[in-house]
Design a protein around this motif. Structure first.
Motif, PDB file in Angstrom:
ATOM      1  N   LEU A 242      40.516  18.141  74.908  1.00 18.02           N
ATOM      2  CA  LEU A 242      40.691  17.838  76.316  1.00 18.02           C
ATOM      3  C   LEU A 242      40.067  18.916  77.181  1.00 18.02           C
ATOM      4  CD1 LEU A 242      44.413  16.654  76.297  1.00 18.02           C
ATOM      5  CD2 LEU A 242      42.356  15.235  76.240  1.00 18.02           C
ATOM      6  N   ARG A 243      39.680  18.522  78.368  1.00 12.70           N
ATOM      7  CA  ARG A 243      39.094  19.456  79.322  1.00 12.70           C
ATOM      8  C   ARG A 243      40.214  20.186  80.063  1.00 12.70           C
ATOM      9  NH1 ARG A 243      34.975  16.522  82.791  1.00 12.70           N
ATOM     10  NH2 ARG A 243      33.851  16.629  80.816  1.00 12.70           N
ATOM     11  N   ALA A 244      40.161  21.491  80.070  1.00 14.54           N
ATOM     12  CA  ALA A 244      41.145  22.314  80.758  1.00 14.54           C
ATOM     13  C   ALA A 244      40.467  23.132  81.842  1.00 14.54           C
ATOM     14  CB  ALA A 244      41.864  23.231  79.764  1.00 14.54           C
ATOM     15  N   LYS A 245      41.251  23.776  82.690  1.00 18.51           N
ATOM     16  CA  LYS A 245      40.683  24.588  83.763  1.00 18.51           C
ATOM     17  C   LYS A 245      39.814  25.693  83.203  1.00 18.51           C
ATOM     18  CE  LYS A 245      44.320  23.738  87.179  1.00 18.51           C
ATOM     19  NZ  LYS A 245      45.360  24.358  88.040  1.00 18.51           N
ATOM     20  N   ARG A 246      40.240  26.246  82.083  1.00 22.27           N
ATOM     21  CA  ARG A 246      39.459  27.291  81.440  1.00 22.27           C
ATOM     22  C   ARG A 246      39.147  26.861  80.008  1.00 22.27           C
ATOM     23  NH1 ARG A 246      42.410  32.973  83.327  1.00 22.27           N
ATOM     24  NH2 ARG A 246      42.117  32.686  85.591  1.00 22.27           N
ATOM     25  N   SER A 248      38.688  24.512  76.838  1.00 23.83           N
ATOM     26  CA  SER A 248      39.206  23.284  76.241  1.00 23.83           C
ATOM     27  C   SER A 248      40.546  23.558  75.581  1.00 23.83           C
ATOM     28  CB  SER A 248      38.221  22.734  75.200  1.00 23.83           C
ATOM     29  OG  SER A 248      36.945  22.543  75.750  1.00 23.83           O
ATOM     30  N   LEU A 249      41.282  22.485  75.362  1.00 27.47           N
ATOM     31  CA  LEU A 249      42.502  22.574  74.572  1.00 27.47           C
ATOM     32  C   LEU A 249      42.573  21.338  73.685  1.00 27.47           C
ATOM     33  CD1 LEU A 249      44.839  20.482  75.906  1.00 27.47           C
ATOM     34  CD2 LEU A 249      44.774  22.209  77.694  1.00 27.47           C
ATOM     35  N   TYR A 250      43.314  21.463  72.597  1.00 33.78           N
ATOM     36  CA  TYR A 250      43.415  20.376  71.630  1.00 33.78           C
ATOM     37  C   TYR A 250      44.856  19.886  71.571  1.00 33.78           C
ATOM     38  CZ  TYR A 250      38.761  21.713  70.061  1.00 33.78           C
ATOM     39  OH  TYR A 250      37.417  21.989  70.005  1.00 33.78           O
ATOM     40  N   GLU A 251      45.039  18.588  71.752  1.00 38.56           N
ATOM     41  CA  GLU A 251      46.352  17.982  71.665  1.00 38.56           C
ATOM     42  C   GLU A 251      46.265  16.744  70.778  1.00 38.56           C
ATOM     43  OE1 GLU A 251      48.253  17.257  75.383  1.00 38.56           O
ATOM     44  OE2 GLU A 251      47.815  19.250  76.188  1.00 38.56           O
ATOM     45  N   VAL A 252      47.430  16.256  70.357  1.00 43.80           N
ATOM     46  CA  VAL A 252      47.479  15.152  69.404  1.00 43.80           C
ATOM     47  C   VAL A 252      47.573  13.818  70.140  1.00 43.80           C
ATOM     48  CG1 VAL A 252      48.736  14.107  67.491  1.00 43.80           C
ATOM     49  CG2 VAL A 252      48.539  16.600  67.647  1.00 43.80           C
ATOM     50  N   ALA A 253      46.540  12.999  69.983  1.00 40.41           N
ATOM     51  CA  ALA A 253      46.553  11.627  70.484  1.00 40.41           C
ATOM     52  C   ALA A 253      47.150  10.719  69.409  1.00 40.41           C
ATOM     53  CB  ALA A 253      45.141  11.183  70.841  1.00 40.41           C
ATOM     54  N   SER A 254      47.383   9.469  69.743  1.00 42.64           N
ATOM     55  CA  SER A 254      48.036   8.565  68.785  1.00 42.64           C
ATOM     56  C   SER A 254      47.278   7.259  68.664  1.00 42.64           C
ATOM     57  CB  SER A 254      49.480   8.273  69.217  1.00 42.64           C
ATOM     58  OG  SER A 254      49.512   7.694  70.509  1.00 42.64           O
ATOM     59  N   THR A 255      47.307   6.711  67.473  1.00 40.29           N
ATOM     60  CA  THR A 255      46.731   5.395  67.225  1.00 40.29           C
ATOM     61  C   THR A 255      47.722   4.570  66.418  1.00 40.29           C
ATOM     62  OG1 THR A 255      44.819   4.215  66.322  1.00 40.29           O
ATOM     63  CG2 THR A 255      45.574   6.096  65.087  1.00 40.29           C
ATOM     64  N   GLY A 256      47.754   3.279  66.680  1.00 42.65           N
ATOM     65  CA  GLY A 256      48.652   2.370  65.970  1.00 42.65           C
ATOM     66  C   GLY A 256      47.890   1.150  65.490  1.00 42.65           C
ATOM     67  N   SER A 452      29.614  15.330  69.170  1.00 40.50           N
ATOM     68  CA  SER A 452      29.260  16.718  69.440  1.00 40.50           C
ATOM     69  C   SER A 452      29.401  17.067  70.921  1.00 40.50           C
ATOM     70  CB  SER A 452      27.825  16.976  68.983  1.00 40.50           C
ATOM     71  OG  SER A 452      27.433  18.299  69.275  1.00 40.50           O
ATOM     72  N   GLY A 453      30.189  18.104  71.206  1.00 35.83           N
ATOM     73  CA  GLY A 453      30.315  18.639  72.543  1.00 35.83           C
ATOM     74  C   GLY A 453      31.205  17.872  73.496  1.00 35.83           C
ATOM     75  N   MET A 454      31.828  16.789  73.053  1.00 31.27           N
ATOM     76  CA  MET A 454      32.613  15.960  73.968  1.00 31.27           C
ATOM     77  C   MET A 454      33.944  16.627  74.324  1.00 31.27           C
ATOM     78  SD  MET A 454      32.165  11.971  72.882  1.00 31.27           S
ATOM     79  CE  MET A 454      30.656  11.093  73.273  1.00 31.27           C
ATOM     80  N   ARG A 455      34.255  16.582  75.611  1.00 29.20           N
ATOM     81  CA  ARG A 455      35.569  16.966  76.118  1.00 29.20           C
ATOM     82  C   ARG A 455      36.016  15.881  77.093  1.00 29.20           C
ATOM     83  NH1 ARG A 455      35.629  22.591  78.906  1.00 29.20           N
ATOM     84  NH2 ARG A 455      33.859  21.631  79.999  1.00 29.20           N
ATOM     85  N   TRP A 456      37.317  15.685  77.192  1.00 29.89           N
ATOM     86  CA  TRP A 456      37.815  14.560  77.961  1.00 29.89           C
ATOM     87  C   TRP A 456      38.944  14.955  78.899  1.00 29.89           C
ATOM     88  CZ3 TRP A 456      35.464   9.848  77.392  1.00 29.89           C
ATOM     89  CH2 TRP A 456      34.629   9.704  76.273  1.00 29.89           C
TER      90      TRP A 456
END
Length: 507
Positions: A242-246, A248-256, A452-456
């Motif tokens: 994910l895109r952060a102010k400073r 990137s950060l990584y968090e857990v998304a979910s799929t079902g 490659s390089g994607m942030r969201w």
């Protein structure tokens, strides 16, 4: 010969659609347009046949014809869309109603840039002012066309499908739109259109997925084989950048996933859900439960076998404990019987951990692990694996690290023995592994959102996920048709009475 000469001819004959188009220009006959275009296509054919044919010229010929046909399509659409409303503003009804508000017609037509699958055109349409100040003017024609930020329904669908495909990104979508459709959008326009369409389609995703599952259940019931039809539910998590102010950060998304298997244990299809990172994943839980409950409510055939196949993660286990175990049937009020399966391949990893801890990772470890994995598929298999591991453990003094790994792996298998009866699962046609859900993490997220390089941002990622799960579930056309049918339309008194009745009659 290139396309430049034919296109120059057509532009000279009809001109490029622009804000300067006059009613006289728009009044040209449709037959004249077709005649001119036929002449230019003949010119392309004659030019190709007049010189020796080579692979290079063949390539150029097909590209020229394709571009000429697209240009013809653009002029046809431009002509048609500008002849929907009466040519004279006075012939248009004076008043319109839209969302409980009354509007009054203005005295002139105004132009609007409209993007279609054939390129950009200009449509001149009549506007209506609201009776109360503060409300925006409406253009009934734009509502009738179903425009989304100036994009036609066909182009909006095309752009969103491209955006939802694996391996793509915004720039590739814009390049495709420019190459295939002559549409020169920027990132802002693409985001506006995709977000609007994504939000609309998300509202109809649930019903379409339920109907798809019911269709597969009916097909499974009519199949031949020795098993009951199976509905298999799964969910999993995957890290998303994910895109952060400073940085990137990584968090857990979910799929079902919800899959239907026929009487021969063949998977007929899968519907997908996906959501951006959220603490506790409540949105995923609600959406997954809602689909399950509606399938239970609307299915009136023989009861299929319901199973829940996942790894033993906290969110996956918590969902079973809180939502599925003890779930009552919406119609019969009886408790739904679930077959809970801990993924065989995750269990296998613990067997290998035991082997490496006991035997140090040599050939003896591999031999023991492979033997245990075969035992796991037999009645009482997990219990036999644990007895064998315990027997070797007594005879060995393990270093602290290996001892810790052994204890964790042993506890994992011991505490979940009730959900590892793989012999019975195979006997009744229930999947042993969560491969469909594991693959969903790859197909839904990795192949589109983790290039490659994607942030969201969470909103941007969810826009793409809404589109992607609808595409992968095979319900795109159904959902999009419902979106178009549900768009509100103004009521214009007597609208359409004075429209041209036949193509080719000048307005």
């Amino acid at each position: 010969m290139t396309l430049s000469i034919p296109l120059t001819l057509v532009m000279a004959t009809y001109g490029a659609p622009s804000e300067s188009d006059t009613p006289a220009h728009l009044g040209r006959s449709f037959d004249d347009l077709c005649t001119a275009s036929e002449g230019q296509l003949r010119a392309l054919v004659n030019a190709f046949r007049s010189e020796p044919v080579t692979p290079t010229r063949t390539l150029q010929f097909e590209q020229d014809v394709q571009a000429a046909l697209r240009e013809l399509g653009r002029h046809v659409v431009h002509y048609t869309y500008n002849h929907v409303e009466p040519a004279a503003v006075a012939d248009q009804p004076t008043h319109a109603q839209f969302e409980c508000e009354r509007y009054t017609r203005v005295h002139t037509k105004t132009p609007q840039n409209v993007w279609t699958v054939f390129g950009q055109i200009v449509v001149r349409r009549v506007g209506y002012r609201p009776s109360q100040a503060g409300e925006p003017m409406i253009f009934p024609l734009a509502h009738r066309f179903g425009l989304v930020h100036g994009a036609s329904p066909a182009l909006a669908a095309r752009a969103c499908q491209l955006l939802a495909e694996a391996g793509t990104n915004q720039q590739r979508v814009l390049d495709r739109l420019r190459t295939d459709h002559g549409v020169g959008w920027g990132v802002k326009k693409l985001r506006q259109v995709s977000q609007a369409v994504s939000d609309e389609m998300a509202e109809y995703r649930h019903d379409a997925q339920v109907e798809q599952l019911l269709t597969w259940l009916a097909a499974a019931g009519e199949s031949t084989g020795r098993h009951k039809p199976v509905v298999c539910v799964g969910r999993d998590g995957i890290t998303l950048r994910l895109r952060a102010k400073r940085g990137s950060l990584y968090e857990v998304a979910s799929t079902g996933t919800i899959s239907v298997y026929d009487r021969r244990a063949r998977r007929l299809g899968t519907v997908y859900l996906a959501y951006t990172p959220e603490s506790g994943q409540p949105t995923m839980s609600r959406a997954l439960t809602a689909v399950i409950r509606d399938v239970l409510t609307r299915w009136d055939g023989p009861v299929p076998r319901w199973c829940y196949v996942t790894d033993a993660g906290d969110n996956e286990t918590g969902y079973y404990d809180d939502a599925l175990q003890g779930m009552t049937h919406p119609r019969t009020r009886q408790v739904v019987e679930w077959v809970r399966v801990v993924d065989y391949y995750h269990a296998s990893e613990r067997v290998w951990t035991l082997a490496n801890a006991l035997f140090g990772g040599d050939r003896e470890a591999a031999g023991w692990a492979k033997k245990m994995l075969k035992w796991m598929l037999q009645p009482g298999g997990v219990n036999r694996v644990l007895h064998s591991a315990a027997a070797f453990r007594v005879a060995r003094t393990l270093p602290r690290v290996q001892r810790t790994e052994y204890d964790r792996a042993y506890a994992y298998l011991r505490n979940r023995m009730g959900h590892m009866d793989y012999a019975r699962y195979r006997r009744v046609g229930v999947p042993l592994g969560s491969g469909v859900t594991e693959a969903a993490c790859k197909t839904v997220f990795t192949q589109r959102l983790k290039l490659s390089g994607m942030r969201w941002t969470k909103d941007g990622a969810q826009t793409v996920l809404n589109l992607r799960v609808i595409l992968l579930s095979g319900i795109w056309e159904v959902v999009y048709q419902r979106v178009l049918a549900a768009r509100p339309q103004p009521t214009v008194g007597g609208y359409g009475a004075s429209e041209p009745n036949e193509i080719g009659i000048a307005a």
